[in-house]
Design a protein around this motif. Structure first.
Motif, PDB file in Angstrom:
ATOM      1  N   LEU A 149       0.782  -1.181  -0.036  1.00 30.27           N
ATOM      2  CA  LEU A 149       0.003  -0.097  -0.031  1.00 30.27           C
ATOM      3  C   LEU A 149       0.928   1.224  -0.102  1.00 30.27           C
ATOM      4  CD1 LEU A 149      -2.901  -0.762   2.508  1.00 30.27           C
ATOM      5  CD2 LEU A 149      -2.990  -0.926  -0.157  1.00 30.27           C
ATOM      6  N   ALA A 152       2.553   1.842  -3.251  1.00 28.16           N
ATOM      7  CA  ALA A 152       1.524   2.497  -4.431  1.00 28.16           C
ATOM      8  C   ALA A 152       1.223   4.039  -3.966  1.00 28.16           C
ATOM      9  CB  ALA A 152       0.402   1.639  -4.475  1.00 28.16           C
ATOM     10  N   THR A 158       3.634   1.765 -11.068  1.00 27.18           N
ATOM     11  CA  THR A 158       2.512   0.885 -11.733  1.00 27.18           C
ATOM     12  C   THR A 158       2.417  -0.120 -10.861  1.00 27.18           C
ATOM     13  OG1 THR A 158       3.972   0.091 -13.366  1.00 27.18           O
ATOM     14  CG2 THR A 158       2.879   2.052 -13.733  1.00 27.18           C
ATOM     15  N   GLN A 159       1.169  -1.033 -11.149  1.00 28.16           N
ATOM     16  CA  GLN A 159       1.254  -2.391 -10.394  1.00 28.16           C
ATOM     17  C   GLN A 159       2.316  -3.389 -10.632  1.00 28.16           C
ATOM     18  OE1 GLN A 159      -2.438  -4.050 -11.463  1.00 28.16           O
ATOM     19  NE2 GLN A 159      -3.356  -2.115 -11.649  1.00 28.16           N
ATOM     20  N   ILE A 162       5.500  -2.092  -8.807  1.00 30.96           N
ATOM     21  CA  ILE A 162       5.382  -2.462  -7.451  1.00 30.96           C
ATOM     22  C   ILE A 162       5.431  -4.004  -7.065  1.00 30.96           C
ATOM     23  CG2 ILE A 162       3.759  -2.923  -5.445  1.00 30.96           C
ATOM     24  CD1 ILE A 162       2.238  -0.224  -6.590  1.00 30.96           C
ATOM     25  N   LYS A 174      -1.601  -7.568  -6.255  1.00 28.65           N
ATOM     26  CA  LYS A 174      -2.818  -6.962  -6.585  1.00 28.65           C
ATOM     27  C   LYS A 174      -3.715  -7.402  -5.474  1.00 28.65           C
ATOM     28  CE  LYS A 174      -4.724  -6.703 -10.665  1.00 28.65           C
ATOM     29  NZ  LYS A 174      -4.912  -6.844 -12.096  1.00 28.65           N
ATOM     30  N   MET A 177      -2.853  -5.700  -1.988  1.00 26.81           N
ATOM     31  CA  MET A 177      -3.232  -4.452  -1.964  1.00 26.81           C
ATOM     32  C   MET A 177      -4.738  -4.285  -1.613  1.00 26.81           C
ATOM     33  SD  MET A 177      -0.592  -2.262  -4.700  1.00 26.81           S
ATOM     34  CE  MET A 177      -1.149  -3.184  -5.976  1.00 26.81           C
ATOM     35  N   ARG A 178      -5.316  -5.095  -2.482  1.00 24.05           N
ATOM     36  CA  ARG A 178      -6.858  -4.977  -2.181  1.00 24.05           C
ATOM     37  C   ARG A 178      -7.356  -5.522  -0.702  1.00 24.05           C
ATOM     38  NH1 ARG A 178      -8.048  -8.722  -6.437  1.00 24.05           N
ATOM     39  NH2 ARG A 178      -7.562  -7.351  -8.509  1.00 24.05           N
ATOM     40  N   MET A 181      -6.433  -2.753   1.856  1.00 19.53           N
ATOM     41  CA  MET A 181      -7.244  -1.768   1.638  1.00 19.53           C
ATOM     42  C   MET A 181      -8.525  -1.971   2.337  1.00 19.53           C
ATOM     43  SD  MET A 181      -6.303   1.223   0.237  1.00 19.53           S
ATOM     44  CE  MET A 181      -7.555   2.133  -0.420  1.00 19.53           C
TER      45      MET A 181
END
Lengths: 199, 324
Positions: A149, A152, A158-159, A162, A174, A177-178, A181
């Protein structure tokens, strides 16, 4: 600060932004005084240069002046609007200046732990209760999620970049990070009543 | 992409990580989906909170001055220049020229608002200043052998004088603009009135044309009598609607207290029409309505009557004509 006081301070900021939209210089100065420390801190963290951060801060507040009319209190808090605007300007500047590679490397090596306590007296002055809540919340999510996080948010990568930084597959990053969050959101929902207005 | 896919994109979108194509598709979806919009707003709020992990840094005073000054003469969201009050056009002109003269004076200080200058300053009147000259004490000799601080005082007086002149000129300019605004306002009122008059004139003329052009309209002429041998008139009338239009010429002016009146004579009975007077050229146009009982009038006449009109003719006939 009680939740009533928080609501009051948000209402005050909303009124200030509305006044700024109408050309009120005093209101603009008030918004500046309320937000410039946290925004400058954010810009510095992203741009790693005092001169760049100060220039960018000027750009940001010029946009605040010109776009205050577009702030919609139903869609989010003034804090979110101002911080998002500032971060966008900083990331744009980062991308266009080509300094990204430099700062990305620097941030992975020197990334301050989110829970570092500040020693600077100035920081103490501006340390807010809500900032405490967020720092503590971040400390409570798994480290890989937190690292992803922060990379980012502050480094404008960018993804793919990272994933390279973290030496993990893109899909994994991905998901991390989801999850990060959503966990953060859940914690904040409990502890900060008005992350989303109306909640 | 289905709804679930969009929901998955929200967290990454809040971090600004979506590629253009995905971001665009999500934006479109959000326009139509209130639930996702609410979640997106919340996620953006969460992302913004991450800013709290960056230690705040107090900006220095110079930066504050620079930033607060940079918005001058830039339109805010509502298009209002920072230093002007809404609707106060004179103030924004004053401020725009103030910036110029303030630069000359080297200071961005005094706000030359027209409201502040309650009384006009006489031109170039510098307030009396006692300059600390010779006899006052030793100052370091500056240029030309005078004490250096005297120059500071002179410079200060000059600055004040320049400001005073500028203030006066601005006040004068403001007065002129107010006068101009008043003039324009009066003009605007006059033009509005005139426009109103022209509008009425036009609708009258349109009515007349309509009467003349209507399919059932008949025309007849009225001839002058011994009272006015040169007088004549045309009468257009529509028995169906009862609308009538009289165009009379060469009628002598009606004496004071009197006016001409139109009559519709049906079955020997005269039915009163309206009263009218002529213009300076002896012409008159009268729009009238034939009363229902007069719809089969056979004779039309114009007599001279008391100005308010009468119910039965008393005065001399001036125009007479048969229905066609």
């Amino acid at each position: 600060m009680s939740s009533a006081e928080r609501e009051l301070s948000d209402a005050n900021e909303i009124a200030l932004l509305r006044a700024v939209a109408g050309g009120d210089e005093k209101a603009f100065a008030s918004i500046y005084d309320l937000y410039s420390p946290i925004l400058l801190g954010l810009l510095l963290r992203i741009l790693h240069s005092r001169a760049e951060a100060e220039d960018c801060l000027q750009e940001v507040f010029l946009q605040v002046w010109q776009r205050a009319g577009s702030f919609d209190a139903a869609r989010g808090r003034p804090f979110t609007w101002l911080v998002t605007l500032a971060r966008s300007r900083a990331i744009d500047r980062l991308r266009s200046s080509g300094a990204r590679e430099r700062t990305a490397a620097a941030s992975v090596v020197n990334a301050p732990d989110a829970t570092d306590s500040a020693s600077d007296a100035v920081e103490e002055t501006f340390r807010s209760e809500r900032g405490e809540v967020v720092r503590r919340a971040l400390a409570e999510i798994p480290e890989e999620q937190r690292r992803a996080l922060l990379l980012a948010y502050f480094d404008g990568l960018t993804q793919t970049e990272i994933a390279e930084q973290l030496k993990e597959p893109l899909g994994t990053v991905k998901t991390r990070m989801r999850s990060g969050m959503m966990k953060l959101r859940d914690i904040l929902r409990e502890r900060v009543r008005d992350v989303l207005p109306g909640l | 992409m289905n709804h679930e896919d969009y929901k998955e994109m929200l967290a990454l979108d809040a971090l600004g990580l979506l590629e253009e194509a995905d971001a665009g598709a999500l934006r479109e979806h959000l326009e139509g989906c209130a639930q996702c919009r609410a979640e997106a707003d919340e996620m953006r709020g969460v992302a913004a909170m991450l800013a709290y992990t960056a230690p705040p840094v107090a900006p220095d005073g110079e930066l504050r001055g620079r930033i607060l000054g940079s918005i001058h003469s830039v339109n805010s969201a509502d298009g209002v220049t920072s230093a002007s009050r809404p609707g106060d056009a004179a103030a924004s002109v004053a401020n725009a020229s103030q910036t110029g003269s303030a630069n000359a004076a080297g200071e961005g200080g005094a706000a030359a608002s027209p409201d502040d200058a309650a009384t006009p300053l006489p031109a170039a009147h510098a307030p009396a200043k006692v300059l600390p000259f010779a006899g006052r004490g030793e100052g370091r000799p500056g240029f030309f052998g005078r004490p250096a601080y005297a120059f500071g005082a002179i410079a200060a007086s000059l600055v004040i004088a320049v400001l005073a002149v500028s203030l006066f000129m601005l006040w004068q300019q403001n007065e002129e603009m107010r006068a101009e605004i008043r003039r324009l306002s009066t003009r605007a009122d006059e033009m509005t009135a005139r426009a109103g008059e022209m509008q009425s004139e036009l609708s009258r003329e349109r009515e007349e044309r309509e009467i003349l052009a209507a399919p059932g309209t008949r025309m007849t002429t009225l001839a002058g009598t011994e009272s006015a041998p040169a007088a004549h008139a045309m009468l257009a009338y529509d028995r169906r609607t009862g609308r009538a239009l009289l165009l009379a010429s060469d009628l002598p002016p009606a004496p004071a207290g009197k006016a001409y009146q139109l009559w519709f004579i049906a079955g020997g009975r005269p039915l009163p029409g309206k009263v009218f007077t002529t213009d300076a050229g002896g012409r008159a146009t009268l729009r009238d309505q034939i009363p229902p009982e007069g719809s089969n009038a056979t004779i039309f006449a114009v007599t001279l009557e008391p100005a308010q009109g009468v119910s039965a003719p008393t005065g001399d006939k001036f125009l007479v004509g048969n229905a066609s």
